[in-house]
Design an enzyme around this catalytic site. Sequence first.
Site, PDB file in Angstrom:
ATOM      1  N   HIS A 121       0.923  -1.191  -0.142  1.00  0.00           N
ATOM      2  CA  HIS A 121      -0.031   0.079   0.129  1.00  0.00           C
ATOM      3  C   HIS A 121       0.871   1.233  -0.057  1.00  0.00           C
ATOM      4  O   HIS A 121       0.561   2.223   0.255  1.00  0.00           O
ATOM      5  CB  HIS A 121      -0.758   0.008   1.413  1.00  0.00           C
ATOM      6  N   CYS A 129       5.310  15.454  -6.453  1.00  0.00           N
ATOM      7  CA  CYS A 129       4.440  16.413  -6.882  1.00  0.00           C
ATOM      8  C   CYS A 129       3.681  15.940  -8.128  1.00  0.00           C
ATOM      9  O   CYS A 129       4.179  15.161  -8.821  1.00  0.00           O
ATOM     10  CB  CYS A 129       5.212  17.674  -7.571  1.00  0.00           C
TER      11      CYS A 129
HETATM   12  N1  APR Z   1      -0.083  -8.569  17.782  1.00  0.00           N
HETATM   13  C1  APR Z   1      -0.897  -9.183  16.823  1.00  0.00           C
HETATM   14  N2  APR Z   1      -2.022  -8.667  16.258  1.00  0.00           N
HETATM   15  C2  APR Z   1      -2.594  -7.467  16.445  1.00  0.00           C
HETATM   16  C3  APR Z   1      -1.540  -6.512  17.324  1.00  0.00           C
HETATM   17  C4  APR Z   1      -0.521  -6.859  17.898  1.00  0.00           C
HETATM   18  N3  APR Z   1       0.260  -6.263  18.501  1.00  0.00           N
HETATM   19  N4  APR Z   1      -2.536  -5.537  17.322  1.00  0.00           N
HETATM   20  C5  APR Z   1      -3.537  -5.676  16.572  1.00  0.00           C
HETATM   21  N5  APR Z   1      -3.456  -6.717  16.018  1.00  0.00           N
HETATM   22  C6  APR Z   1      -4.603  -7.354  15.086  1.00  0.00           C
HETATM   23  C7  APR Z   1      -5.848  -7.029  15.455  1.00  0.00           C
HETATM   24  O1  APR Z   1      -6.628  -7.954  16.260  1.00  0.00           O
HETATM   25  C8  APR Z   1      -6.455  -7.101  13.802  1.00  0.00           C
HETATM   26  O2  APR Z   1      -6.946  -8.211  13.576  1.00  0.00           O
HETATM   27  O3  APR Z   1      -4.011  -7.011  13.825  1.00  0.00           O
HETATM   28  C9  APR Z   1      -5.256  -6.867  13.015  1.00  0.00           C
HETATM   29  C10 APR Z   1      -5.402  -5.485  12.363  1.00  0.00           C
HETATM   30  O4  APR Z   1      -6.471  -5.530  11.475  1.00  0.00           O
HETATM   31  P1  APR Z   1      -6.609  -3.990  10.575  1.00  0.00           P
HETATM   32  O5  APR Z   1      -6.865  -3.094  11.682  1.00  0.00           O
HETATM   33  O6  APR Z   1      -7.951  -4.382   9.639  1.00  0.00           O
HETATM   34  O7  APR Z   1      -5.475  -3.588   9.900  1.00  0.00           O
HETATM   35  P2  APR Z   1      -5.016  -4.346   8.464  1.00  0.00           P
HETATM   36  O8  APR Z   1      -5.479  -5.808   8.296  1.00  0.00           O
HETATM   37  O9  APR Z   1      -3.831  -4.123   8.229  1.00  0.00           O
HETATM   38  O10 APR Z   1      -5.905  -3.439   7.523  1.00  0.00           O
HETATM   39  C11 APR Z   1      -5.712  -3.696   5.906  1.00  0.00           C
HETATM   40  O11 APR Z   1      -7.068  -1.979   5.468  1.00  0.00           O
HETATM   41  O12 APR Z   1      -8.030   0.376   5.411  1.00  0.00           O
HETATM   42  C12 APR Z   1      -7.055  -0.608   4.787  1.00  0.00           C
HETATM   43  O13 APR Z   1      -5.055   0.261   3.781  1.00  0.00           O
HETATM   44  C13 APR Z   1      -5.335  -0.247   4.989  1.00  0.00           C
HETATM   45  O14 APR Z   1      -3.666  -1.579   4.804  1.00  0.00           O
HETATM   46  C14 APR Z   1      -4.809  -1.429   5.486  1.00  0.00           C
HETATM   47  C15 APR Z   1      -5.776  -2.501   5.208  1.00  0.00           C
END
Ligand code: APR
Length: 240
Positions: A121, A129
């Site tokens: 991403h 720019c």
């Molecule tokens: N260790 C393990 N797991 C963790 C920790 C940690 N310290 N902290 C949070 N989590 C887990 C949460 O339980 C959750 O399931 O990480 C996950 C994060 O999920 P999201 O918040 O959905 O993030 P992500 O999967 O990276 O989102 C994907 O969504 O909006 C888009 O571009 C954005 O790259 C992002 C994409």
Amino acid sequence: MNNNIEKLQKMIDESEKIVFFGGAGVSTESGIPDFRSADGIYMMDYKYPPEKIISHSFFVEHTKEFYEFYSKHLYAPGAKPNAAHYKLAELEKVGKLSAVITQNIDGLHTAAGSRNVYELHGSTLRNYCMKCGKSFDVEYVCGCNDIPRCSCGGIIKPDVVLYEESLNDTTVNGALKAIENADMLIVAGTSLTVYPAAGFIRYFKGKNVVLINRDATEMDERFGFIIHGKVGEILSQIKA
Ligand code: APR
């Protein structure tokens, strides 16, 4: 060392082409909130739905509001790599890990010393720019009170894949090739809800696969081995 860590260590010991696929949960131990957890960025109240704010059309039509949200929630000045980032860099250094594939835009894997990183991403650290292509650092972009502009008058855009935009072909092809050639896949800190990224793990054909995640994900049933916990704490117990 508990059974899960012992099992993970054994898998790592017998593998030599490990690929790591991670998300926002890898950076929460660096103080950067994730998106969909209870305390995540998407759970706060905004004038518009957050996933609309970080879309291409919103960037074009409401550039000032985009940057207000972006600078406040997606730029993490002072965030440092945590134990997860450093352990992965160490595994790469000893020749056991062939690639990190991340959905994160914070640049922390590279900051920790990882060299082969596929930023699906993009990265907040790269900004350019839209008119002349000149590069700018994130401090300049997020330090502006108004829309960041180039001296040529063009608007500066972060090198981040917004909703409605496609992923970079070279990055995608490199990531898929790494996964196809891997003998172990470690998936961590991601809800596995956003495509096409979440679909990449289907390209893994090897034997050893593990999901390390604090909460349940939509793809739990695809994993024979799941460790629920904090990925930094867990990987800090692993010997490279
Ligand atoms: N260790 C393990 N797991 C963790 C920790 C940690 N310290 N902290 C949070 N989590 C887990 C949460 O339980 C959750 O399931 O990480 C996950 C994060 O999920 P999201 O918040 O959905 O993030 P992500 O999967 O990276 O989102 C994907 O969504 O909006 C888009 O571009 C954005 O790259 C992002 C994409």
